[in-house]
Design a protein around this motif. Structure first.
Motif, PDB file in Angstrom:
ATOM      1  N   VAL A 183     -28.297   0.210 -29.562  1.00  0.00           N
ATOM      2  CA  VAL A 183     -28.714   1.471 -28.951  1.00  0.00           C
ATOM      3  C   VAL A 183     -27.983   2.606 -29.650  1.00  0.00           C
ATOM      4  CG1 VAL A 183     -28.713   2.872 -26.867  1.00  0.00           C
ATOM      5  CG2 VAL A 183     -29.251   0.439 -26.723  1.00  0.00           C
ATOM      6  N   ARG A 184     -28.760   3.545 -30.188  1.00  0.00           N
ATOM      7  CA  ARG A 184     -28.174   4.643 -30.959  1.00  0.00           C
ATOM      8  C   ARG A 184     -28.076   5.902 -30.114  1.00  0.00           C
ATOM      9  NH1 ARG A 184     -30.529   5.254 -36.894  1.00  0.00           N
ATOM     10  NH2 ARG A 184     -28.677   6.594 -36.912  1.00  0.00           N
ATOM     11  N   LEU A 185     -27.023   6.634 -30.329  1.00  0.00           N
ATOM     12  CA  LEU A 185     -26.763   7.879 -29.622  1.00  0.00           C
ATOM     13  C   LEU A 185     -27.436   9.036 -30.354  1.00  0.00           C
ATOM     14  CD1 LEU A 185     -24.985   9.029 -27.259  1.00  0.00           C
ATOM     15  CD2 LEU A 185     -23.212   9.400 -28.975  1.00  0.00           C
ATOM     16  N   ASP A 186     -28.185   9.878 -29.633  1.00  0.00           N
ATOM     17  CA  ASP A 186     -28.823  11.002 -30.312  1.00  0.00           C
ATOM     18  C   ASP A 186     -27.820  12.134 -30.524  1.00  0.00           C
ATOM     19  OD1 ASP A 186     -28.665  12.472 -27.933  1.00  0.00           O
ATOM     20  OD2 ASP A 186     -30.818  12.473 -27.567  1.00  0.00           O
ATOM     21  N   ASP A 187     -28.222  13.122 -31.319  1.00  0.00           N
ATOM     22  CA  ASP A 187     -27.297  14.185 -31.723  1.00  0.00           C
ATOM     23  C   ASP A 187     -26.839  15.027 -30.537  1.00  0.00           C
ATOM     24  OD1 ASP A 187     -27.442  13.391 -34.357  1.00  0.00           O
ATOM     25  OD2 ASP A 187     -28.952  14.891 -34.921  1.00  0.00           O
TER      26      ASP A 187
ATOM     27  N   ALA B  66     -22.927  10.529 -21.321  1.00  0.00           N
ATOM     28  CA  ALA B  66     -23.578  10.172 -20.062  1.00  0.00           C
ATOM     29  C   ALA B  66     -24.884   9.429 -20.328  1.00  0.00           C
ATOM     30  CB  ALA B  66     -23.844  11.421 -19.222  1.00  0.00           C
ATOM     31  N   LEU B  67     -25.633   9.886 -21.308  1.00  0.00           N
ATOM     32  CA  LEU B  67     -26.892   9.262 -21.722  1.00  0.00           C
ATOM     33  C   LEU B  67     -26.862   9.068 -23.233  1.00  0.00           C
ATOM     34  CD1 LEU B  67     -29.468  11.480 -19.730  1.00  0.00           C
ATOM     35  CD2 LEU B  67     -28.500   9.275 -19.020  1.00  0.00           C
ATOM     36  N   ALA B  68     -27.816   8.294 -23.725  1.00  0.00           N
ATOM     37  CA  ALA B  68     -27.947   8.114 -25.174  1.00  0.00           C
ATOM     38  C   ALA B  68     -29.087   8.925 -25.757  1.00  0.00           C
ATOM     39  CB  ALA B  68     -28.159   6.635 -25.511  1.00  0.00           C
ATOM     40  N   ALA B  69     -30.030   9.351 -24.913  1.00  0.00           N
ATOM     41  CA  ALA B  69     -31.221  10.058 -25.379  1.00  0.00           C
ATOM     42  C   ALA B  69     -31.705  10.988 -24.286  1.00  0.00           C
ATOM     43  CB  ALA B  69     -32.314   9.062 -25.754  1.00  0.00           C
ATOM     44  N   THR B  70     -32.692  11.805 -24.616  1.00  0.00           N
ATOM     45  CA  THR B  70     -33.261  12.715 -23.623  1.00  0.00           C
ATOM     46  C   THR B  70     -33.977  11.928 -22.531  1.00  0.00           C
ATOM     47  OG1 THR B  70     -34.540  14.768 -23.415  1.00  0.00           O
ATOM     48  CG2 THR B  70     -35.527  13.008 -24.708  1.00  0.00           C
ATOM     49  N   PRO B  71     -34.017  12.458 -21.298  1.00  0.00           N
ATOM     50  CA  PRO B  71     -34.743  11.763 -20.229  1.00  0.00           C
ATOM     51  C   PRO B  71     -36.199  11.518 -20.621  1.00  0.00           C
ATOM     52  CG  PRO B  71     -33.394  13.518 -19.316  1.00  0.00           C
ATOM     53  CD  PRO B  71     -33.323  13.665 -20.804  1.00  0.00           C
ATOM     54  N   PRO B  72     -36.722  10.347 -20.335  1.00  0.00           N
ATOM     55  CA  PRO B  72     -38.115  10.049 -20.696  1.00  0.00           C
ATOM     56  C   PRO B  72     -39.099  10.814 -19.827  1.00  0.00           C
ATOM     57  CG  PRO B  72     -37.127   8.201 -19.528  1.00  0.00           C
ATOM     58  CD  PRO B  72     -36.032   9.192 -19.768  1.00  0.00           C
TER      59      PRO B  72
ATOM     60  N   SER C 189     -37.057  -1.579 -21.663  1.00  0.00           N
ATOM     61  CA  SER C 189     -36.743  -0.950 -22.943  1.00  0.00           C
ATOM     62  C   SER C 189     -36.302   0.493 -22.762  1.00  0.00           C
ATOM     63  CB  SER C 189     -37.962  -1.019 -23.866  1.00  0.00           C
ATOM     64  OG  SER C 189     -37.710  -0.337 -25.082  1.00  0.00           O
ATOM     65  N   VAL C 190     -37.062   1.279 -21.987  1.00  0.00           N
ATOM     66  CA  VAL C 190     -36.715   2.693 -21.858  1.00  0.00           C
ATOM     67  C   VAL C 190     -35.416   2.865 -21.081  1.00  0.00           C
ATOM     68  CG1 VAL C 190     -37.980   3.217 -19.711  1.00  0.00           C
ATOM     69  CG2 VAL C 190     -37.695   4.973 -21.469  1.00  0.00           C
ATOM     70  N   ASN C 191     -35.194   2.040 -20.054  1.00  0.00           N
ATOM     71  CA  ASN C 191     -33.960   2.163 -19.276  1.00  0.00           C
ATOM     72  C   ASN C 191     -32.734   1.874 -20.126  1.00  0.00           C
ATOM     73  OD1 ASN C 191     -34.143   2.202 -15.914  1.00  0.00           O
ATOM     74  ND2 ASN C 191     -36.067   1.807 -16.961  1.00  0.00           N
ATOM     75  N   ILE C 192     -32.780   0.815 -20.899  1.00  0.00           N
ATOM     76  CA  ILE C 192     -31.621   0.427 -21.696  1.00  0.00           C
ATOM     77  C   ILE C 192     -31.394   1.397 -22.842  1.00  0.00           C
ATOM     78  CG2 ILE C 192     -30.761  -1.357 -23.270  1.00  0.00           C
ATOM     79  CD1 ILE C 192     -32.120  -3.412 -21.383  1.00  0.00           C
ATOM     80  N   ARG C 193     -32.471   1.911 -23.436  1.00  0.00           N
ATOM     81  CA  ARG C 193     -32.317   2.796 -24.590  1.00  0.00           C
ATOM     82  C   ARG C 193     -31.793   4.178 -24.216  1.00  0.00           C
ATOM     83  NH1 ARG C 193     -36.618   4.370 -26.483  1.00  0.00           N
ATOM     84  NH2 ARG C 193     -38.203   3.203 -25.321  1.00  0.00           N
ATOM     85  N   TYR C 194     -32.183   4.697 -23.057  1.00  0.00           N
ATOM     86  CA  TYR C 194     -31.751   6.068 -22.782  1.00  0.00           C
ATOM     87  C   TYR C 194     -30.498   6.142 -21.911  1.00  0.00           C
ATOM     88  CZ  TYR C 194     -33.134   7.760 -17.990  1.00  0.00           C
ATOM     89  OH  TYR C 194     -33.216   8.059 -16.644  1.00  0.00           O
TER      90      TYR C 194
END
Length: 462
Positions: free
Chosen positions: A261-265, A370-376, A391-396
């Motif tokens: 899981v990658r962290l966004d900028d 707190a999160l890894a990506a923007t809220p879906p 998938s979406v829960n674990i990724r974000y």
């Protein structure tokens, strides 16, 4: 006309402002609650934060608050509060996220609801959550709960309705609970302060097993002071003034608990902002990563699955009537239980390892994203497949769950905005008993870099 232009008098006030005004006689609980009910009736049409609004009942309760002789002893005098729909409120069904798993009308309040009422709060309604509280998005066949900051995005889950309600000023504070991040994820999505206390600090008594000891009750708020006040009430303590801590050693880590899981900028930048705020407050920010064993993720998922199986059994529902994603989750949870994959010894080992991380490295707290990506997006998750939801829960949102497994306190605090306009926050984690320290450091963040308390178009700070 914008929501803000039609704002009633007390909508947008903090819980502390409301309670102080009611205690002094500057306003009445009845007026405050009426103002908020009016705002809910108008604004919740677009948000679907509430499952049930207790209009007339809330007014009657507010009148009873006004009739009390001991207002000075009520820390939440007249404060409108929402309760998450999986927590019994006398006179209402306990919905648990859908009509399928709704239980009978509760004859008495849950202990945390009793404490809120005892502090003078008025329960104006119950807020929506996903089915059985399993997901980080909030929708079902009857409605989609939307993020007030950007209504095509989710407010998170499972306390999604609670977060949406607070971010839009429908209530000053809201009750939530957190089994794998269900307070902190919505807080991050909606620009709020969200505190998950450590294990045993607040009575849980939630569902069949308290999610095998992972779940805790807590508070979502727009200010640290309100979060601290709500926490004190839930914990049965006297509200204390937060004292800025002396110089602390605080680990800073970007490492994801879930490999791949990658962290966004935007979330990476949020941690950098958090580190700067720590240094400005006189603390030492030290790069140090917890070691998340592969087994933690596997056992954590197994416990998540098994919680669904246990809750479905406790509700006495036919699994065939559940949403497809929930049904699959519960079936796999039964498999995990039968194979012995859900063990208290595993949770105890991770707790011991987590406590040792602080002690062995002479650390006071840990700062993470707190999160890894923007809220879906908000729409349609209850109709999508189990795989898509997983998938979406674990990724974000992978950063919250380890601290439920360990039973350690953790808080999310806003630190800015993403390029897409949504809020962004960071998570602070501490060893057992560090709730007030977490709140105090969050208060230093707030003092140094105040955030916008409500979403645009909704009430602003008074």
């Amino acid at each position: 006309m914008a929501v803000q232009e039609m704002m009633p008098t007390w909508v947008g006030a903090t819980a502390k402002q409301v309670a102080r005004a009611v205690r002094r006689g500057d306003t009445s609980a009845t007026q405050v609650v009426a103002d908020h009910l009016e705002h809910i009736a108008r604004a919740d049409r677009d948000l679907s934060a509430f499952r049930v609004v207790r209009g007339g009942e809330a007014i009657v309760e507010a009148e009873k608050v006004d009739e009390q002789d001991d207002l000075a002893n009520l820390p939440l005098a007249g404060v409108p509060v929402a309760v998450k729909e999986n927590t019994p409120v006398a006179g209402l069904p306990t919905w648990n996220g859908s009509a399928v798993v709704r239980t009978a009308v509760a004859e008495e309040d849950h202990e945390v609801v009793r404490r809120l009422r005892g502090a003078g709060a008025v329960i104006v309604g119950v807020t929506r959550m996903p089915e059985l509280g399993l997901w980080g998005t909030t929708d079902d066949e009857s409605a989609t709960t939307r993020n007030p900051w950007h209504r095509d995005r989710t407010p998170g889950g499972s306390s999604g309705g609670a977060a949406a309600a607070v971010a839009a000023g429908l209530v000053p504070i809201a009750h939530g609970n957190d089994g794998l991040g269900s307070i902190r994820i919505p807080a991050a999505c909606c620009g709020l302060v969200g505190l998950k206390p450590g294990r045993g600090v607040v009575p849980c008594q939630l569902g069949a097993t308290d999610w095998f000891g992972l779940a805790e009750h807590g508070i979502l708020a727009t200010t640290v002071a309100d979060a601290a006040l709500g926490f004190a009430v839930l914990a049965g303590r006297r509200p204390d003034k937060l004292v800025p801590p002396n110089r602390l050693r605080i680990a800073v880590s970007l490492r994801s608990p879930v490999r791949g899981v990658r962290l966004d900028d935007a979330n990476r930048d949020a941690v950098a902002t958090g580190s700067r705020l720590l240094a400005a407050a006189g603390h030492d920010a030290i790069a140090a990563d917890p070691v998340y064993p592969t087994s933690l993720g596997l056992r954590g998922v197994a416990t998540w699955l098994a919680a669904a199986a246990a809750e479905a059994r406790a509700a006495g529902v036919d699994r065939a009537t559940l949403q497809p994603r929930t049904r699959r989750h519960a079936v796999l949870g039964g498999v995990a239980e039968r194979r012995g994959l859900v063990r208290e010894s595993d949770r105890a080992a991770w707790r011991e390892r987590s406590v040792a991380f602080f002690a062995d490295n002479d650390l006071d707290l840990l700062l993470t994203p707190a999160l890894a990506a923007t809220p879906p997006g908000a729409d349609g998750w209850s109709r999508r497949s189990w795989r898509a939801n997983m998938s979406v829960n674990i990724r974000y949102a992978p950063y919250a769950a380890p601290w439920n497994v360990a039973g350690l306190p953790a808080i999310v605090v806003p630190v800015g905005r993403r390029p897409d306009g949504l809020p962004v926050g960071v998570q602070l984690v501490g060893p057992p008993g560090s709730e007030l320290r977490l709140l105090a450091v969050a208060g230093q963040f707030e003092l140094a870099q105040p955030w916008q308390r409500h979403a645009p178009e909704y009430p602003v700070a008074r």
